[in-house]
Design an enzyme around this catalytic site. Sequence first.
Site, short mmCIF file in Angstrom:
data_model
loop_
_atom_site.label_atom_id
_atom_site.label_comp_id
_atom_site.label_asym_id
_atom_site.label_seq_id
_atom_site.Cartn_x
_atom_site.Cartn_y
_atom_site.Cartn_z
N GLU A 1 -86.12 -129.30 -43.70
CA GLU A 1 -85.75 -128.00 -43.14
C GLU A 1 -86.53 -126.85 -43.81
O GLU A 1 -87.08 -125.99 -43.09
CB GLU A 1 -84.24 -127.76 -43.24
CG GLU A 1 -83.80 -126.50 -42.48
CD GLU A 1 -82.29 -126.32 -42.49
OE1 GLU A 1 -81.58 -127.09 -43.16
OE2 GLU A 1 -81.81 -125.39 -41.79
N LYS B 1 -72.66 -124.83 -46.73
CA LYS B 1 -72.06 -126.16 -46.91
C LYS B 1 -71.89 -126.50 -48.38
O LYS B 1 -71.14 -127.41 -48.72
CB LYS B 1 -72.93 -127.23 -46.24
CG LYS B 1 -72.87 -127.24 -44.72
CD LYS B 1 -73.60 -128.45 -44.13
CE LYS B 1 -73.58 -128.47 -42.61
NZ LYS B 1 -74.49 -127.46 -42.03
N HIS C 1 -69.32 -130.33 -45.10
CA HIS C 1 -69.90 -130.43 -43.77
C HIS C 1 -68.79 -130.69 -42.74
O HIS C 1 -68.19 -131.77 -42.73
CB HIS C 1 -70.93 -131.57 -43.75
CG HIS C 1 -71.78 -131.63 -42.53
ND1 HIS C 1 -71.52 -130.89 -41.38
CD2 HIS C 1 -72.90 -132.34 -42.26
CE1 HIS C 1 -72.45 -131.16 -40.48
NE2 HIS C 1 -73.29 -132.03 -40.99
#
Length: 418
Positions: free
Chosen positions: A316, A337, A342
């Site tokens: 990412e 998170k 999550h």
Amino acid sequence: MQLKRVVVTGIGAITPVGNTAKAFWESLLLGKSGATPITHFDASKFKTQFACEVKDFDPKQFFDRKEARKYDRYAQFGMVAATEAVEDAGLMGDDLDKNRIGVIWASGIGGIQSFHNEVKNFVTGDGTPRYNPFFIPKMIADIAAGHISIKFGFRGPNFATVSACASSANALADAFNYIRLGKADAFVAGGSESAITQDGVGGFNAMHAISTRNDDPATASRPFDKDRDGFVIGEGGGGLVFEELEHALRRGAHIYAEVAGSGLSGDAYHMTAPHPEGLGAYLCMKDALQDSGLELKDIDHINTHGTSTPVGDVVEPKAIIDLFGDHAYKININSTKSMTGHLLGGAGAIEAIATLLAVKHDIVPPTINHFTDDPQIDNKLNFTFGNKAVEREVKAALSNTFGFGGHNASIIFKKFKK
């Protein structure tokens, strides 16, 4: 065709770090972890014995006994978060055209505990089927959307989105598009999940997807840290009221932020692993930016998917640098998170709330639990590490959410100006 403008007029949340949107936001700013030992079942024989559970939740505070028995816990969370969002938006007057108010509510899994209970009762019985008549409607992943519409009489488009952990971000993108195309005046959109069950934890353990740091749950969710060992499973949900701008102005509704754009993509690569070059993440962020009409330099903050998994946390940031170039180093990047765990199908919604509140208040929540830099990740990026939020101007911000199957969704919020 002139697309209509869409704004956010209501938010609601029930999360591991707060059971209202306000409590959720305040906990994020304080860098509070929601991870604690599992109380929902005896986890002593499981590799992972902790999770980010919703605390102090009593269904009787929100439902009568008969109602509570009809709703799986994921649907209860959905009803609670959606109700807070609707009340926050003031979207309850008799003067509203409820035929033009829709509900899109997501869940990645649906009623996994209800499924477990009914199947267990059958296989441990004498073979006579004695299923609860509410088994199917409690379990299915679309039922929360139905319950929300029934409660408020919203008769616009009504359905659920299912795209694993991207589910509720997909719900927001759909709601945004329906409204700006003129097909509805408003939507209650979001998602919820309750998968801290034997099957949920056991299944993710079998995949080696979740952290096993049982000796220190509060620091187990370590996005972008060298020693991260998987995500921490969480539960809860988030709801947002998206509304067509002129409709909101006529009502005198409070406006949190404007929805600027959304982007979707598929990795087309692997069942559970992200594309190794972050191609899907790159494409959905690029799509969202083009959709918004903003320039790269306009983005001040990105709430990443940032799950604390070994592979996902590498690709990412790479995708962010590939898209934003040198501007990537001027963006406050974070992973909430690290605090909430999550929430699977509920993740996109609560992170969208955190992102739009960062825009509204000009403050970015931290990424907690960073101890050691990962040489695979460009640590010149500003991950907002530490336990304190950072005040800065946030003109526009982007929220990323990705899911198994290679589902990717990005949504952009910007400050509202008439």
